[in-house]
Design a protein around this motif. Structure first.
Motif, PDB file in Angstrom:
ATOM      1  N   GLY A   7       0.959  -1.151   0.124  1.00 46.77           N
ATOM      2  CA  GLY A   7       0.080   0.177  -0.234  1.00 46.77           C
ATOM      3  C   GLY A   7       0.809   1.285   0.292  1.00 46.77           C
ATOM      4  N   ALA A   8       0.615   2.860   1.153  1.00 51.74           N
ATOM      5  CA  ALA A   8       0.549   3.748   0.993  1.00 51.74           C
ATOM      6  C   ALA A   8       2.339   3.321   1.720  1.00 51.74           C
ATOM      7  N   LYS A   9       2.822   3.971   1.368  1.00 52.19           N
ATOM      8  CA  LYS A   9       4.172   5.013   3.078  1.00 52.19           C
ATOM      9  C   LYS A   9       2.824   5.222   3.794  1.00 52.19           C
ATOM     10  N   CYS A  10       3.045   4.957   5.398  1.00 51.58           N
ATOM     11  CA  CYS A  10       2.695   5.351   6.433  1.00 51.58           C
ATOM     12  C   CYS A  10       4.238   7.480   5.963  1.00 51.58           C
ATOM     13  N   ALA A  12       3.882   8.683   9.336  1.00 58.30           N
ATOM     14  CA  ALA A  12       5.040   8.926  10.460  1.00 58.30           C
ATOM     15  C   ALA A  12       6.109   8.339  10.340  1.00 58.30           C
ATOM     16  N   CYS A  13       6.524   6.411  10.284  1.00 60.03           N
ATOM     17  CA  CYS A  13       7.061   6.069   9.687  1.00 60.03           C
ATOM     18  C   CYS A  13       7.950   5.339   8.599  1.00 60.03           C
ATOM     19  N   GLU A  14       7.278   6.050   7.692  1.00 60.18           N
ATOM     20  CA  GLU A  14       7.598   5.958   5.954  1.00 60.18           C
ATOM     21  C   GLU A  14       7.555   4.238   5.554  1.00 60.18           C
ATOM     22  N   LYS A  15       7.042   3.197   6.500  1.00 70.24           N
ATOM     23  CA  LYS A  15       6.391   1.822   5.677  1.00 70.24           C
ATOM     24  C   LYS A  15       4.795   1.584   5.367  1.00 70.24           C
ATOM     25  N   THR A  16       5.271   0.895   5.012  1.00 67.92           N
ATOM     26  CA  THR A  16       3.705   0.462   3.409  1.00 67.92           C
ATOM     27  C   THR A  16       3.050   0.324   4.836  1.00 67.92           C
ATOM     28  N   VAL A  17       1.716   0.958   4.534  1.00 65.13           N
ATOM     29  CA  VAL A  17       0.409   1.512   5.463  1.00 65.13           C
ATOM     30  C   VAL A  17      -0.426  -0.134   4.322  1.00 65.13           C
ATOM     31  N   TYR A  18      -1.356  -1.151   4.641  1.00 70.68           N
ATOM     32  CA  TYR A  18      -2.251  -2.255   3.876  1.00 70.68           C
ATOM     33  C   TYR A  18      -3.012  -1.125   4.226  1.00 70.68           C
ATOM     34  N   HIS A  19      -4.235  -1.607   3.814  1.00 71.33           N
ATOM     35  CA  HIS A  19      -5.966  -1.370   3.734  1.00 71.33           C
ATOM     36  C   HIS A  19      -6.315  -1.232   5.270  1.00 71.33           C
ATOM     37  N   ALA A  20      -6.124  -2.791   5.928  1.00 67.01           N
ATOM     38  CA  ALA A  20      -6.835  -2.148   7.109  1.00 67.01           C
ATOM     39  C   ALA A  20      -6.105  -2.527   8.524  1.00 67.01           C
ATOM     40  N   GLU A  21      -5.404  -1.251   8.195  1.00 68.14           N
ATOM     41  CA  GLU A  21      -4.839  -0.498   9.126  1.00 68.14           C
ATOM     42  C   GLU A  21      -4.395   0.973   9.088  1.00 68.14           C
ATOM     43  N   ILE A  23      -5.368   4.466   8.392  1.00 69.08           N
ATOM     44  CA  ILE A  23      -5.679   5.802   8.336  1.00 69.08           C
ATOM     45  C   ILE A  23      -5.890   7.477   7.547  1.00 69.08           C
ATOM     46  N   GLN A  24      -6.339   7.826   6.523  1.00 69.47           N
ATOM     47  CA  GLN A  24      -5.853   8.929   6.008  1.00 69.47           C
ATOM     48  C   GLN A  24      -6.460  10.077   6.552  1.00 69.47           C
ATOM     49  N   CYS A  25      -5.394  10.921   7.072  1.00 68.24           N
ATOM     50  CA  CYS A  25      -5.504  12.231   6.429  1.00 68.24           C
ATOM     51  C   CYS A  25      -4.768  12.769   5.989  1.00 68.24           C
ATOM     52  N   ASN A  26      -5.748  14.405   5.406  1.00 68.69           N
ATOM     53  CA  ASN A  26      -4.769  16.072   4.922  1.00 68.69           C
ATOM     54  C   ASN A  26      -4.147  14.877   3.500  1.00 68.69           C
ATOM     55  N   GLY A  27      -4.688  13.526   2.565  1.00 68.11           N
ATOM     56  CA  GLY A  27      -3.920  13.605   0.967  1.00 68.11           C
ATOM     57  C   GLY A  27      -2.829  12.624   2.093  1.00 68.11           C
ATOM     58  N   ARG A  28      -2.627  12.029   3.245  1.00 69.74           N
ATOM     59  CA  ARG A  28      -1.638  10.875   3.481  1.00 69.74           C
ATOM     60  C   ARG A  28      -1.893   9.455   4.455  1.00 69.74           C
ATOM     61  N   SER A  29      -1.679   8.690   4.123  1.00 66.01           N
ATOM     62  CA  SER A  29      -2.156   7.693   5.074  1.00 66.01           C
ATOM     63  C   SER A  29      -1.527   6.494   6.412  1.00 66.01           C
ATOM     64  N   PHE A  30      -1.721   6.688   7.490  1.00 66.89           N
ATOM     65  CA  PHE A  30      -1.029   6.243   8.203  1.00 66.89           C
ATOM     66  C   PHE A  30      -1.137   4.994   8.746  1.00 66.89           C
TER      67      PHE A  30
END
Length: 194
Positions: A7-10, A12-21, A23-30
């Motif tokens: 998925g997209a990169k977090c 905060a930590c720059e690791k991969t974020v998968y859909h199950a975990e 949270i999107q804010c301001n166009g970014r994934s966490f």
């Protein structure tokens, strides 16, 4: 660099974020576990987050860092904040307190203790917080917050003011709005030719 799978990169930590975990804010994934305030590390959700550029904060820290500064800017209604924001790297300048002047008049015990309350422009009586409605920059009783012409109860969506008096939009348009052909108020008078 292409994103092969995952998925997209977090943010905060720059690791991969998968859909199950995610949270999107301001166009970014966490990650859910990374979605916390950058100042106080408090866990955030959609109701407590405040974003500034690429940073996320809780509303309290955002207000301290980017909100108005000075005496009287607390964190809520009637709040006196003594937090100087030093832990956020902010410097707070205190202004000297003005000297209190003594009054020479002899006010009633109530007004001396609680201060003078504002007066309703319609009835002239005191308006207290529990019954206060603002309109035209003045405080009104809920029962006095009515159109001066038709007496209809007003709300913030249908109130207009002119010369310190309140009107509903219909009465205001009839009495103070544009007039002439095409405005609904007047009809054209035609002279009869004989």
């Amino acid at each position: 660099m292409p994103n092969w799978g995952g998925g997209a990169k977090c943010g905060a930590c720059e690791k991969t974020v998968y859909h199950a975990e995610e949270i999107q804010c301001n166009g970014r994934s966490f990650h859910k576990t990374c979605f916390h305030c950058m100042a106080c590390r408090k866990a955030l959700d959609s109701t407590t987050v405040a974003a500034h550029e690429s940073e996320i904060y809780c509303k309290v820290c955002y207000g301290r860092r980017y909100g108005p500064k000075g005496i009287g800017f607390g964190q809520g209604a009637g709040c006196l904040s003594t937090d100087t924001g030093e832990h956020l790297g902010l410097q707070f300048q205190q202004s000297p307190k003005p000297a209190r002047t003594a009054t020479t008049s002899n006010p009633s015990k109530f007004s001396a203790k609680f201060g003078e309350s504002e007066k309703c422009p319609r009835c002239g009586k005191s308006v207290y917080a529990a019954e206060k409605v603002m309109g035209g920059g003045k405080p009104w009783h809920k029962t006095c917050f009515r159109c001066a012409i038709c007496g209809k109860s007003l709300e913030s969506t249908n109130v207009t003011d002119k010369d310190g008096e309140l009107y509903c939009k219909v009465c205001y348009a009839k009495n103070f709005g544009p007039t002439g052909i095409g405005f609904g108020g007047l009809t054209q008078q035609v002279e009869k030719k004989e």
